[in-house]
Motif scaffolding. Structure first.
Motif, PDB file in Angstrom:
ATOM      1  N   TYR A  61      23.236  -9.015  33.930  1.00 15.72           N
ATOM      2  CA  TYR A  61      23.475 -10.287  33.265  1.00 15.72           C
ATOM      3  C   TYR A  61      23.869 -10.195  31.794  1.00 15.72           C
ATOM      4  CZ  TYR A  61      21.244 -12.277  37.410  1.00 15.72           C
ATOM      5  OH  TYR A  61      20.935 -12.634  38.695  1.00 15.72           O
ATOM      6  N   THR A  62      23.766  -9.031  31.185  1.00 15.65           N
ATOM      7  CA  THR A  62      24.058  -8.968  29.756  1.00 15.65           C
ATOM      8  C   THR A  62      24.494  -7.554  29.387  1.00 15.65           C
ATOM      9  OG1 THR A  62      23.204  -9.478  27.541  1.00 15.65           O
ATOM     10  CG2 THR A  62      21.674  -8.428  29.075  1.00 15.65           C
ATOM     11  N   ASP A  63      24.730  -7.338  28.130  1.00 17.70           N
ATOM     12  CA  ASP A  63      25.072  -6.018  27.600  1.00 17.70           C
ATOM     13  C   ASP A  63      23.955  -5.583  26.663  1.00 17.70           C
ATOM     14  OD1 ASP A  63      27.372  -3.907  26.879  1.00 17.70           O
ATOM     15  OD2 ASP A  63      26.401  -4.559  25.017  1.00 17.70           O
ATOM     16  N   LYS A  64      23.415  -4.423  26.906  1.00 17.29           N
ATOM     17  CA  LYS A  64      22.250  -3.959  26.161  1.00 17.29           C
ATOM     18  C   LYS A  64      22.490  -3.966  24.657  1.00 17.29           C
ATOM     19  CE  LYS A  64      19.407   0.160  25.401  1.00 17.29           C
ATOM     20  NZ  LYS A  64      19.166   1.572  25.820  1.00 17.29           N
ATOM     21  N   ASN A  65      23.590  -3.399  24.213  1.00 22.74           N
ATOM     22  CA  ASN A  65      23.841  -3.290  22.780  1.00 22.74           C
ATOM     23  C   ASN A  65      24.054  -4.650  22.131  1.00 22.74           C
ATOM     24  OD1 ASN A  65      23.646  -0.460  22.802  1.00 22.74           O
ATOM     25  ND2 ASN A  65      25.793  -0.236  23.373  1.00 22.74           N
ATOM     26  N   LEU A  66      24.777  -5.527  22.818  1.00 22.79           N
ATOM     27  CA  LEU A  66      24.983  -6.873  22.279  1.00 22.79           C
ATOM     28  C   LEU A  66      23.675  -7.659  22.239  1.00 22.79           C
ATOM     29  CD1 LEU A  66      28.360  -7.930  23.942  1.00 22.79           C
ATOM     30  CD2 LEU A  66      27.965  -7.239  21.571  1.00 22.79           C
ATOM     31  N   LEU A  67      22.835  -7.459  23.259  1.00 18.62           N
ATOM     32  CA  LEU A  67      21.538  -8.131  23.293  1.00 18.62           C
ATOM     33  C   LEU A  67      20.665  -7.689  22.132  1.00 18.62           C
ATOM     34  CD1 LEU A  67      19.439  -9.932  24.670  1.00 18.62           C
ATOM     35  CD2 LEU A  67      18.791  -7.963  26.072  1.00 18.62           C
ATOM     36  N   ILE A  68      20.586  -6.398  21.917  1.00 16.14           N
ATOM     37  CA  ILE A  68      19.771  -5.885  20.806  1.00 16.14           C
ATOM     38  C   ILE A  68      20.275  -6.434  19.482  1.00 16.14           C
ATOM     39  CG2 ILE A  68      19.147  -3.800  19.526  1.00 16.14           C
ATOM     40  CD1 ILE A  68      19.152  -2.307  22.208  1.00 16.14           C
ATOM     41  N   LYS A  69      21.576  -6.460  19.300  1.00 16.64           N
ATOM     42  CA  LYS A  69      22.166  -6.985  18.064  1.00 16.64           C
ATOM     43  C   LYS A  69      21.784  -8.440  17.865  1.00 16.64           C
ATOM     44  CE  LYS A  69      26.615  -7.530  15.692  1.00 16.64           C
ATOM     45  NZ  LYS A  69      28.089  -7.309  15.793  1.00 16.64           N
ATOM     46  N   SER A  70      21.833  -9.222  18.948  1.00 20.74           N
ATOM     47  CA  SER A  70      21.479 -10.634  18.866  1.00 20.74           C
ATOM     48  C   SER A  70      20.001 -10.825  18.560  1.00 20.74           C
ATOM     49  CB  SER A  70      21.839 -11.327  20.187  1.00 20.74           C
ATOM     50  OG  SER A  70      21.515 -12.702  20.140  1.00 20.74           O
ATOM     51  N   LEU A  71      19.138 -10.030  19.209  1.00 19.05           N
ATOM     52  CA  LEU A  71      17.696 -10.148  18.979  1.00 19.05           C
ATOM     53  C   LEU A  71      17.327  -9.804  17.545  1.00 19.05           C
ATOM     54  CD1 LEU A  71      16.247  -8.591  22.271  1.00 19.05           C
ATOM     55  CD2 LEU A  71      16.619 -11.001  21.726  1.00 19.05           C
ATOM     56  N   LYS A  72      17.968  -8.788  17.001  1.00 24.79           N
ATOM     57  CA  LYS A  72      17.674  -8.391  15.620  1.00 24.79           C
ATOM     58  C   LYS A  72      18.170  -9.441  14.626  1.00 24.79           C
ATOM     59  CE  LYS A  72      17.370  -3.371  16.194  1.00 24.79           C
ATOM     60  NZ  LYS A  72      15.986  -3.291  15.693  1.00 24.79           N
ATOM     61  N   LYS A  73      19.247 -10.126  14.986  1.00 25.52           N
ATOM     62  CA  LYS A  73      19.773 -11.174  14.110  1.00 25.52           C
ATOM     63  C   LYS A  73      18.944 -12.441  14.189  1.00 25.52           C
ATOM     64  CE  LYS A  73      23.795 -14.208  13.520  1.00 25.52           C
ATOM     65  NZ  LYS A  73      25.145 -14.583  14.028  1.00 25.52           N
TER      66      LYS A  73
END
Length: 235
Positions: free
Chosen positions: A60-72
């Motif tokens: 359902y998602t992309d790991k790297n993009l998810l981490i970037k979003s969570l950190k932001k």
């Protein structure tokens, strides 16, 4: 050490034929997981752990993009921990996290499918204390009040009973539970998992209370519930 733990490895059975609820997009563009802690002063935690399933990340998602979003949108202190296999309950999810990351200090476990405020003073102490955040059910228009867990307290605001899906008082748990010592969660959670694979956090707390450990009732504010599809749509 103060750690915020958000387990999102469940199957989202109340959101059938959809992506996991924690990845649902909210009206402001945040995902539900990010929105769930937007009223918390997350900067007061030393570490934030999000525990998710590998199959959900890959599908359902992309790991790297998810981490970037969570950190932001949550905190630069966020760490995404990915479990390879499904767990039987939130307790097993958190136990797996504790084994992987060797977490020490105190923890606050937060559900991902609601939002509320708590007092910043509760988080400013060097360590968290055993406590449960709750709110009076009469102050809200809940769709499914019977689906909550409830607590009973004494005159000193100590919790004397906690139970799932049975209305024993006006105080229902908001989905935020503090353990002053993470080792207590690991100890009691591991004991209960040997007898059952469906262990709620409330079961751990009740066992601790019965063995003489104190938990305090803490008041939550500005509560919004997205636990079911109907509640999510209504909100």
């Amino acid at each position: 050490m103060k750690n915020l733990i958000i387990p999102v490895a469940g199957q989202s059975s109340r959101f059938p034929n959809m992506r996991p609820k924690w990845l649902m997009t909210m009206p402001d563009g945040l995902i539900m997981l990010e929105k769930s802690v937007s009223k918390f002063e997350v900067s007061l935690f030393d570490k934030v752990y999000v525990v998710a399933l590998k199959e959900h990340i890959e599908k359902y998602t992309d790991k790297n993009l998810l981490i970037k979003s969570l950190k932001k949108n949550i905190s630069k202190k966020v760490e995404l921990v990915i479990l390879k296999k499904r767990t039987s309950c939130p307790t097993e999810t958190i136990i797996n996290l504790l084994k992987i990351k060797k977490i020490s200090g105190s923890i606050l476990i937060k559900d991902c499918d609601n939002q509320f405020s708590i007092s910043e003073n509760d988080l400013r102490a060097k360590t968290l204390k055993n406590s449960i955040y709750a709110i009076n059910v009469k102050s809200l228009d809940l769709i499914d009040a019977k689906n909550k867990s409830y607590i009973q307290t004494n005159n000193e605001n100590s919790v004397i009973n906690i139970i799932e899906k049975t209305v024993i008082s006006d105080l229902f748990c908001c989905g935020a539970y503090c353990f002053g010592n993470v080792n207590d969660f690991y100890k009691y959670g591991s004991q209960l998992l040997k007898k059952s694979k469906d262990v709620y956090i409330s079961h751990i707390i009740l066992k601790m209370i019965l063995e003489g450990n104190e938990f305090k009732f803490k008041k939550a504010f500005d509560y919004s519930d997205w636990g079911t599809w109907e509640e999510f749509k209504k909100w």
